[in-house]
Write a protein that holds these residues in place. Sequence first.
Motif, PDB file in Angstrom:
ATOM      1  N   LEU A   1      -4.723  -2.453  -6.837  1.00  0.00           N
ATOM      2  CA  LEU A   1      -4.114  -1.164  -6.501  1.00  0.00           C
ATOM      3  C   LEU A   1      -3.433  -0.570  -7.726  1.00  0.00           C
ATOM      4  CD1 LEU A   1      -2.474  -2.214  -3.114  1.00  0.00           C
ATOM      5  CD2 LEU A   1      -4.436  -0.693  -3.393  1.00  0.00           C
TER       6      LEU A   1
ATOM      7  N   ARG B   1       0.828  -1.218   0.000  1.00  0.00           N
ATOM      8  CA  ARG B   1       0.000   0.000   0.000  1.00  0.00           C
ATOM      9  C   ARG B   1       0.853   1.255   0.000  1.00  0.00           C
ATOM     10  NH1 ARG B   1      -5.304  -1.113   0.686  1.00  0.00           N
ATOM     11  NH2 ARG B   1      -5.882  -3.097   1.679  1.00  0.00           N
ATOM     12  N   ASP B   2       1.957   1.239   0.751  1.00  0.00           N
ATOM     13  CA  ASP B   2       2.838   2.411   0.807  1.00  0.00           C
ATOM     14  C   ASP B   2       3.585   2.621  -0.508  1.00  0.00           C
ATOM     15  OD1 ASP B   2       2.149   3.043   3.381  1.00  0.00           O
ATOM     16  OD2 ASP B   2       3.819   1.942   4.294  1.00  0.00           O
TER      17      ASP B   2
ATOM     18  N   LEU C   1      -6.740  -6.672  -4.731  1.00  0.00           N
ATOM     19  CA  LEU C   1      -6.950  -5.300  -4.262  1.00  0.00           C
ATOM     20  C   LEU C   1      -6.963  -4.302  -5.419  1.00  0.00           C
ATOM     21  CD1 LEU C   1      -4.561  -5.318  -1.171  1.00  0.00           C
ATOM     22  CD2 LEU C   1      -7.048  -5.627  -1.192  1.00  0.00           C
TER      23      LEU C   1
END
Length: 236
Positions: A190, A145-146, A188
């Motif tokens: 992303l 996520r980062d 996810l």
Amino acid sequence: MVNVRENIARVQERIAAASRRSGRRPEDITLVAVTKTVPVEHIQEAVDCGLRDLGENRVQELLAKQPHLKGVKWHLIGHLQRNKVRQVWDRVTLIHSVDSLELAREIDKRAATAGRRVDILLEVNVAGEESKFGLTPEAVLPLVRDVAGLPGVHICGLMTVAPLVKDPEEVRPVFQRLASLRWEIDALRLPGVDMVYLSMGMTNDFEVAIEAGANMVRIGSAIFGARDYSKNAEVQ
Ligand SMILES: *Cc1c(COP(=O)(O)O)cnc(C)c1O
């Protein structure tokens, strides 16, 4: 005498058989020939046999060999220190060993400044071995996520080095764990994250790794013979 050509043929047959057992095509599996300690003339034999993806552990050794081998793609598969990023980020196809936000940020800084994006894998220490680098499985999602927001890095998948065991069946759960992590992250959706590669499997365990879902295997000794660390295998 090590017969590189014969070794490659045998390894490729075993990769093909394992990929068919797992319902995939042999050409879906990328063979990265691991060339650490191997002199350039032997690496050239492998290149002449059609291998194009080469893997090195150390930045210094990779940079020393690079000018001597044409038309190949270099993979950095060993631990990368932040202070070495500057020398290597734009000389490799894929960095397999990113295991901290600090390292990802350093790569991002170099690449983004140059308007580029570097393909990376996150290294996971699935079995939690103290002697090994890599993220704990629990740390992977938060790091993804980062890192996903950094413009200069592109997360392309996951990598692991399984514990060295006599019977590779023992490490099947390690590979299965990494494979399921890959799908969890993939789900996810992303931005900046494409879970394309699962880099796992070495000489001792690559067939089990492929059966568990690997599509990139890193193989050294099955191709070039046992490594001899007593000799200086730097470029002569
Ligand atoms: C040395 C090494 C390999 C290849 O090991 P072999 O057992 O010789 O096939 C693969 N991956 C990493 C990270 C390595 O350091």
